[in-house]
Design an enzyme around this catalytic site. Structure first.
Site, short mmCIF file in Angstrom:
data_model
loop_
_atom_site.label_atom_id
_atom_site.label_comp_id
_atom_site.label_asym_id
_atom_site.label_seq_id
_atom_site.Cartn_x
_atom_site.Cartn_y
_atom_site.Cartn_z
CE LYS A 114 -4.10 -2.16 0.77
NZ LYS A 114 -3.62 -3.55 0.66
C1 LIG Z 1 -4.08 -4.69 0.17
C2 LIG Z 1 -3.24 -5.92 0.14
C3 LIG Z 1 -3.45 -6.95 -0.81
C4 LIG Z 1 -4.58 -6.93 -1.81
O1 LIG Z 1 -4.45 -5.95 -2.79
P1 LIG Z 1 -5.71 -5.46 -3.64
O2 LIG Z 1 -5.26 -4.27 -4.37
O3 LIG Z 1 -6.79 -5.14 -2.64
O4 LIG Z 1 -6.10 -6.59 -4.54
C5 LIG Z 1 -2.58 -8.03 -0.78
N1 LIG Z 1 -1.59 -8.13 0.13
C6 LIG Z 1 -1.36 -7.17 1.05
C7 LIG Z 1 -0.27 -7.35 2.03
C8 LIG Z 1 -2.17 -6.02 1.08
O5 LIG Z 1 -1.95 -5.07 2.02
#
Ligand SMILES: *Cc1c(COP(=O)(O)O)cnc(C)c1O
Length: 470
Positions: A114
């Site tokens: 993120k």
């Molecule tokens: C948010 C997240 C995901 C999923 O990503 P999306 O964009 O919601 O498909 C996978 N792994 C981690 C560690 C995340 O924080």
């Protein structure tokens, strides 16, 4: 570049108009009117660029209402070795001599992918708010990753305050330390005495009070924000350049998925002409997306059917970015997209596309697969034993599916979405090892914490916001 909605509103908006927005006014998501195509000469030139320069080139194709010199500065502040720990920003490594590689999107301040988008968003928000002479109060609820990434991106930024609700005592000690140890005046952690859904309900209630929302300039940074998705397009290019020697080669990506934001950026990169063979969507037990790609039926789940798993950031009941891909799949038919996502989901909680449409998915490179807790433990253990490589639970879902889908002669890049240090319990269960953590986070649990505990009542949260916006 201008932007339109996926639900038929063809009003064209500029990038900075939609930067601070979530949904389009008709309830759809924003997409560019067309994907810019990258030709062979451009791709050749981009191969030797640094991550920040590559990001600047790609973003420039989508942003024409920020002067180039300013955009270059913002991108340089977001993506540098100080923030991400390495000059590559997203280093790629091979698992032994297998055809599977891992691209680390997990070296940012909160050790999860993120950060990749949020760090840029922090720069863009501060810049645009400054230019307008406006302020924004970001209100959100988090059970971990998104909230902490938002706080680390917005800390100390002028014109922005963050009010982040979290379920008191329910996050891991590491996650609590990460968020609550921030001492910046513009970051407000509110620990709600309840579960995540209580926190989420309060955020919805506050956002539904339109007068309050307008008066206190309440906004969000959720995953449907177009700028977040755009920032993510860059690392598909960066991963491709590291995994190949020439632009005649193709690669595939496997993406641990929840809200479909990460892999949707891969779809955009592929539409721009990046030589991507397959985009493999990996889910955990919450397999809404795997079900769709297998059957052509998209069925959202209720909370009773949404499982708490050991890859918690993928525990979703509906995939909020998925509409963007379906809009493209349906030939950008906004009325049809609205009929499916607006009407059918509200009425039946599900929709099915036609057999022909389902067959057309192959042309977009999409495949899917699913992983369970037992698969995660096996994959973490075997990846450690075979390759000496310790991966986190979300990445393990990706690696499991990647080995099922890898094809001879086409490197398969798994996106590493978090570091194992964030999910120590499962790592210990799988390997008996204590995952290491970056030195700068040693002893973080002992730092002084700054947060406010509150009963789960909307009125209390509103009063808190009023007091801190004076
Ligand atoms: C948010 C997240 C995901 C999923 O990503 P999306 O964009 O919601 O498909 C996978 N792994 C981690 C560690 C995340 O924080």
């Amino acid at each position: 570049m201008k932007y339109i909605s996926t639900r038929g509103d063809k009003t064209e908006r500029a990038f900075c108009e939609i930067l601070l927005e979530g949904l389009a006014p008709d309830g759809g998501l924003y997409l560019p009117v067309a994907y810019p195509k990258v030709d062979a000469a451009t791709l050749a030139r981009w191969r030797s660029l640094s991550y920040a320069d590559l990001a600047f080139e790609i973003l420039s194709l989508y942003i024409d209402d920020i002067p180039a010199a300013d955009l270059r500065t913002l991108v340089g502040r977001a993506y540098n070795a100080e923030v991400f720990g390495t000059p590559e920003i997203v280093p790629v490594r091979r698992l032994g001599d297998s055809g599977v590689l891992v691209e680390a999107l997990s070296n940012g301040p909160t050790l999860a992918f993120k950060d990749m988008a949020m760090q840029l968003l922090g720069q863009l928000f501060e810049y645009e708010l400054g230019r307008r002479g406006e302020e924004l109060n970001i209100l959100g609820a988090t059970s971990g990753d998104t909230g902490s990434a938002a706080e680390y991106a917005m800390r100390g930024k002028k014109g922005v305050r963050v009010f982040m609700l979290s379920p008191a005592g329910r996050m891991s000690p590491f996650q609590q330390a990460q968020m609550y140890s921030l001492q910046d005046e513009n970051i407000h952690n509110i620990a709600v005495e309840g579960v995540f859904d209580d926190a989420q309900d309060i955020v919805k209630a506050v956002s539904n009070d339109l007068a309050f929302k307008r008066q206190y300039k309440i906004g969000t940074v959720n995953s449907i924000n177009w700028a977040r998705l755009l920032a993510q397009v860059v690392y598909y290019f960066a991963g491709y350049f590291q995994a190949t020697k020439s632009n005649d080669e193709r690669v595939s990506f496997t993406v641990p998925s929840g809200n479909f934001g990460n892999v949707c950026a891969g779809h955009v990169a592929r539409m721009m002409g990046l030589p991507v063979d397959k985009l493999v969507v990996a889910t955990n037990e919450n397999d809404v997306l795997d079900e769709f790609f297998r059957t052509g039926t998209y069925r959202v789940r209720g909370s009773a059917e949404t499982y708490e798993t050991s890859s918690p950031s993928m525990d979703i009941s509906k995939a909020s970015n998925f509409e963007r891909f379906v809009f493209d799949l349906l030939g950008r038919d906004g009325a049809r997209t609205k009929a499916l996502f607006g009407d059918a989901i509200a009425r039946d909680g599900a929709f099915s596309i036609t057999t022909d449409e389902h067959a057309a998915i192959a042309g977009y490179g999409f495949q899917s697969g699913r992983s369970t807790h037992a698969d995660r433990l096996d994959t973490i253990r075997s990846t450690y034993e075979r390759f000496g490589d310790l991966i986190d639970t979300h990445t393990a879902d990706g690696v499991k599916v990647a080995f099922e889908r890898v094809a001879a002669g086409v490197p398969m890049i798994v996106l590493e979405t978090a570091l194992p240090a964030k999910f120590a319990e499962t790592i210990r269960e799988a390997t008996g090892q204590e995952p290491g953590r970056p030195a700068k986070l040693d002893g973080i649990e002992a730092l002084p914490k700054r947060f406010t505990v509150m009963k789960p009542e909307t009125a209390l949260v509103k009063a808190y916001i009023e007091r801190h916006c004076a």
